[in-house]
Design an enzyme around this catalytic site. Sequence first.
Site, PDB file in Angstrom:
ATOM      1  N   TRP A 195       0.829  -1.212   0.000  1.00  0.00           N
ATOM      2  CA  TRP A 195       0.000   0.000   0.000  1.00  0.00           C
ATOM      3  C   TRP A 195       0.854   1.249   0.000  1.00  0.00           C
ATOM      4  CZ3 TRP A 195      -4.430  -1.082  -1.830  1.00  0.00           C
ATOM      5  CH2 TRP A 195      -4.965  -2.353  -1.617  1.00  0.00           C
ATOM      6  N   ASP A 241      -1.458   6.969   6.295  1.00  0.00           N
ATOM      7  CA  ASP A 241      -2.522   6.079   5.840  1.00  0.00           C
ATOM      8  C   ASP A 241      -2.766   5.093   6.971  1.00  0.00           C
ATOM      9  OD1 ASP A 241      -4.148   4.155   4.791  1.00  0.00           O
ATOM     10  OD2 ASP A 241      -2.838   3.594   3.139  1.00  0.00           O
ATOM     11  N   LYS A 244     -12.134  -1.605   7.765  1.00  0.00           N
ATOM     12  CA  LYS A 244     -11.447  -2.528   8.671  1.00  0.00           C
ATOM     13  C   LYS A 244     -12.085  -2.381  10.058  1.00  0.00           C
ATOM     14  CE  LYS A 244      -8.274  -2.693   5.310  1.00  0.00           C
ATOM     15  NZ  LYS A 244      -7.983  -3.789   4.420  1.00  0.00           N
TER      16      LYS A 244
END
Lengths: 360, 360
Positions: B103, B172, B196
């Site tokens: 990511w 992030d 999440k």
Amino acid sequence: MSERVFNFNPGPAALPLEVLQEIQRDLINYKGEGLSVMEMSHRSKAFEAIIKGAENLMKEIMGIPAGYKVLYLQGGATLQFAAVPLNLIGPGQHADYINTGSWAKKAIGEAKKLGKEVNVIATSEDVNYSRIPKDFKVTPDAAYLHITSNNTIAGTQFSKFPDTGKVTLVCDMSSDFNCRKIDVSKFGLIYAGAQKNMGPAGVTIVIIREDLMQKSPDNIPTMTSYKILGEKDSLYNTPPCFSIYVVKLVLEWIKKQGGLSKIEEINEKKAALLYNAIDATDFYKGTVEKDSRSIMNVTYRLPSEDLEKEFIAQGLKNGLLGLKGHRSVGGIRASIYNAVSLKAVESLVSFMKDFEKKNG
Amino acid sequence: MSERVFNFNPGPAALPLEVLQEIQRDLINYKGEGLSVMEMSHRSKAFEAIIKGAENLMKEIMGIPAGYKVLYLQGGATLQFAAVPLNLIGPGQHADYINTGSWAKKAIGEAKKLGKEVNVIATSEDVNYSRIPKDFKVTPDAAYLHITSNNTIAGTQFSKFPDTGKVTLVCDMSSDFNCRKIDVSKFGLIYAGAQKNMGPAGVTIVIIREDLMQKSPDNIPTMTSYKILGEKDSLYNTPPCFSIYVVKLVLEWIKKQGGLSKIEEINEKKAALLYNAIDATDFYKGTVEKDSRSIMNVTYRLPSEDLEKEFIAQGLKNGLLGLKGHRSVGGIRASIYNAVSLKAVESLVSFMKDFEKKNG
């Protein structure tokens, strides 16, 4: 209120009760999978069946020809206002736009802001957007012509789509998507936020002719690249899974109603009922030229703003929600999307008659 | 399956059952309003209470100091990969990034693709991202340092955040957002996809220090402009209303659990239980250096890929879902987000012991 209201909201808007009931039933344990759709991996078999199902049903219901992709994206029409020019206006090119109201203007503004050349070939701004422009000429070398098929605020709608010859037709169909049968082959790209006719806010439907996907330049944000998002079939990153699931249920509902021809027939009937009620008296005045009237958003005025306020307040007391015109134009607006029943419109018409009797 | 599974999905992931039950109860007629949250105008009083409530609860639970905005946006972390450099790297400037996995790499790639200068000051790519880099020096004139606090695929996590001095820290936090108490004042910008720890896919949380909002240039897509989206308090266009509503319910659930300190305590306990089970035997092998281990995504291997396949299949039969490692790395991954209960982790540990007995 223990009963559900008649919901004339402009968007997010009414959903079919049957759809809500199915969502409710399956919310905690989706079809025996042991979890909610909200808790599913977007790469699981169960979700794959949902998103593929939603794609295929869309193709079936709309009669989308081969060579088109159906994508479920994020960011609303607003992100598409940027994506369309970023992907489709190449260096040295320009695009044509028709300005039919607030949303068209935003689409034009966004393209300009991003440094793209825009040619507004027609506008009805001079008449407060009370009609769809009829006389315009598409520039033969335009990258595309962009139109807004239905104007939620003004209450106008293209009844026929312009013939653009060889120029690609791009359409923001957010507020009348799937309200009627259309010929998708006339369009290069159609986009629509789901929150009027198709589902909850948070998913944007994009129908794109596959050759257009190849035009995406590399130096634009990934979430605006039709090439990347299209090649990954909406699964480049985690999509708005639950919203896509609801869209699938709404598509199933449309099919059960008899498809888009039947939906169109009912919508025409609902709109006629309401416009006839408006035209039958001087108390109510439509704000839009008759041949530009929308079958989705019916806009009208009362003799005074005070009466309009009273109308909205009394309506609410009678279980009629969302009748206030957009804050930028005032007046009354009844949004009669697919999931607003004939019964709801009949109730509104009956209320209008009563209200006029008491206040006319 | 008539029972709910223990859900170890990496995201979208488990939600608290109480939250799902409340959604189910209010789905068709939200608190007597006569309609579903999905059918509400985003400008209605009822929805205003939801989005304001979600903003205020976030501030309360995270202890967000004055001078920060909490935004609920669309497009996932992927759109933020673009928004961050587009807004914050000015002409002639560059930004620092730490590459801790897939990511982080995507965030770096997106910035570069958009023509921004990026300085990768540390990476653990050479060791397959099995640790969080420790020795790095932030460039004093960097526009910001970007980090990924938790790496879902590799199973690593920053246990302490780097001291960046005067350089803005951008994080992030998609996969460990609100898994623990953090000091928000150390960050200029935090972003996280909700799917999440916080809700369904389709809403992106952005926490931004207000002075940074002023840096947004005019010529970037509106849906990436912190200035425009921030000034309109997430309501520039129709937000993903229903997803925001679920986030609010999850925040209420966190508060009811005793807040983030308590959540952190439980998460630490769950992670310790699982890592202890891994470390107690040679049959299971953690893939990550001990001081870089994530308390959200626990990654490990078995003696062979065949045994891993069997482990995943047997797990599923025992009601343990989502144990397959990311397709790019293989192995086992148990994602133990906030809504995964201690009982779920105990079941997994007990299954691991049984499985080793039979196959060790």
